[in-house]
Design a protein around this motif. Structure first.
Motif, short mmCIF file in Angstrom:
data_model
loop_
_atom_site.label_atom_id
_atom_site.label_comp_id
_atom_site.label_asym_id
_atom_site.label_seq_id
_atom_site.Cartn_x
_atom_site.Cartn_y
_atom_site.Cartn_z
N TYR A 51 12.99 -7.29 -0.11
CA TYR A 51 12.33 -8.76 -0.05
C TYR A 51 11.05 -8.38 0.95
CZ TYR A 51 16.50 -9.94 -2.52
OH TYR A 51 17.45 -10.01 -3.15
N LEU A 52 10.37 -9.37 0.85
CA LEU A 52 9.10 -9.44 1.76
C LEU A 52 8.95 -10.93 1.85
CD1 LEU A 52 6.51 -8.95 3.39
CD2 LEU A 52 5.10 -8.81 1.14
N TYR A 53 9.22 -11.36 3.30
CA TYR A 53 8.99 -12.64 3.75
C TYR A 53 7.71 -12.89 4.24
CZ TYR A 53 14.29 -13.07 2.95
OH TYR A 53 15.31 -13.12 2.38
N LEU A 54 6.79 -13.47 3.79
CA LEU A 54 5.59 -13.43 4.23
C LEU A 54 4.78 -14.86 4.70
CD1 LEU A 54 2.88 -11.54 4.48
CD2 LEU A 54 2.42 -12.30 2.25
N LEU A 55 4.84 -15.04 5.67
CA LEU A 55 4.23 -16.17 6.29
C LEU A 55 2.55 -16.33 6.22
CD1 LEU A 55 6.12 -16.24 9.70
CD2 LEU A 55 6.16 -18.05 7.84
N HIS A 56 2.30 -17.45 5.48
CA HIS A 56 0.68 -17.76 5.22
C HIS A 56 0.35 -18.74 6.18
CE1 HIS A 56 -3.00 -17.27 3.10
NE2 HIS A 56 -2.63 -18.46 2.33
N VAL A 104 10.41 -6.94 -3.76
CA VAL A 104 9.50 -5.97 -3.54
C VAL A 104 9.78 -5.05 -4.71
CG1 VAL A 104 8.91 -3.68 -2.18
CG2 VAL A 104 9.57 -5.96 -0.95
N LYS A 105 8.49 -4.78 -5.48
CA LYS A 105 8.42 -3.70 -6.64
C LYS A 105 7.19 -2.95 -6.39
CE LYS A 105 10.35 -7.49 -9.48
NZ LYS A 105 9.97 -8.46 -10.60
N ASP A 106 6.99 -2.04 -7.05
CA ASP A 106 5.98 -1.23 -7.21
C ASP A 106 4.78 -1.50 -8.24
OD1 ASP A 106 4.02 0.92 -6.83
OD2 ASP A 106 5.21 2.44 -7.87
N HIS A 148 0.75 -1.18 0.10
CA HIS A 148 0.09 -0.07 0.03
C HIS A 148 0.69 1.26 0.00
CE1 HIS A 148 -3.61 -2.22 1.97
NE2 HIS A 148 -3.54 -2.43 0.64
N GLU A 149 1.22 1.69 -1.21
CA GLU A 149 2.22 2.70 -1.39
C GLU A 149 1.87 4.17 -0.77
OE1 GLU A 149 4.54 5.26 -4.66
OE2 GLU A 149 2.84 4.10 -5.26
N SER A 150 0.56 4.34 -0.75
CA SER A 150 0.40 5.92 -0.35
C SER A 150 0.46 5.94 1.17
CB SER A 150 -1.26 6.11 -0.73
OG SER A 150 -2.09 5.28 -0.18
#
Length: 140
Positions: free
Chosen positions: A95-100, A111-113, A83-85
């Motif tokens: 990097y985003l390390y995301l536990l699901h 991480v990219k836009d 959520h850029e704004s």
């Protein structure tokens, strides 16, 4: 960033400043999840919810001296977005390390836009054993 997915289709994460590559932070997360017998709730409570200021070095247990706050975005179970704004620091991370928790997985995103697709994924069994045992190496 290190975070977790939430049931409402979003993710919540904290900053990690140093040694964020898959060979370092990724390896540490895998070992910690195994040490915790795959307890996603305990990991997220301690390392994400329990450190809103973020980490200078998560693997070394060093918190940020100047609080960063939580970072967040969207996650549909496959792709993620920042959520850029309201969260411009997202794009300062690599990097985003995301536990699901629903699928007992750790996803890793560059991480990219734009919409981000995972380039690495680990699935943990009920005892915390990872499959595969390592994330792909990142060439810097």
């Amino acid at each position: 960033m290190v975070g977790y997915s939430k049931p409402d289709g979003t993710w919540l994460a904290v900053w990690n400043h140093w040694s964020g590559e898959t060979q370092q932070l990724g390896r540490w997360i895998i070992r910690e999840m195994k040490r915790r017998s795959g307890d996603f709730a305990a990991f997220c409570s301690r390392y994400v919810d329990g450190c809103p200021e973020g980490w200078s070095s998560l693997a070394e247990g060093k918190r940020c001296e100047e609080p960063v706050g939580f970072l967040f975005g969207e996650f549909d179970g496959i792709v993620a977005r920042c959520h850029e704004s309201r969260n411009p620091l997202c794009y300062d991370s690599h990097y985003l390390y995301l536990l699901h928790p629903p699928k007992r997985r750790l996803y890793v995103f560059e991480v990219k836009d734009e919409v981000m697709r995972p380039f690495g994924m680990i699935t943990f069994d009920e005892q915390g054993t990872p499959t595969p045992r390592a994330l792909p190496k990142v060439e810097e």
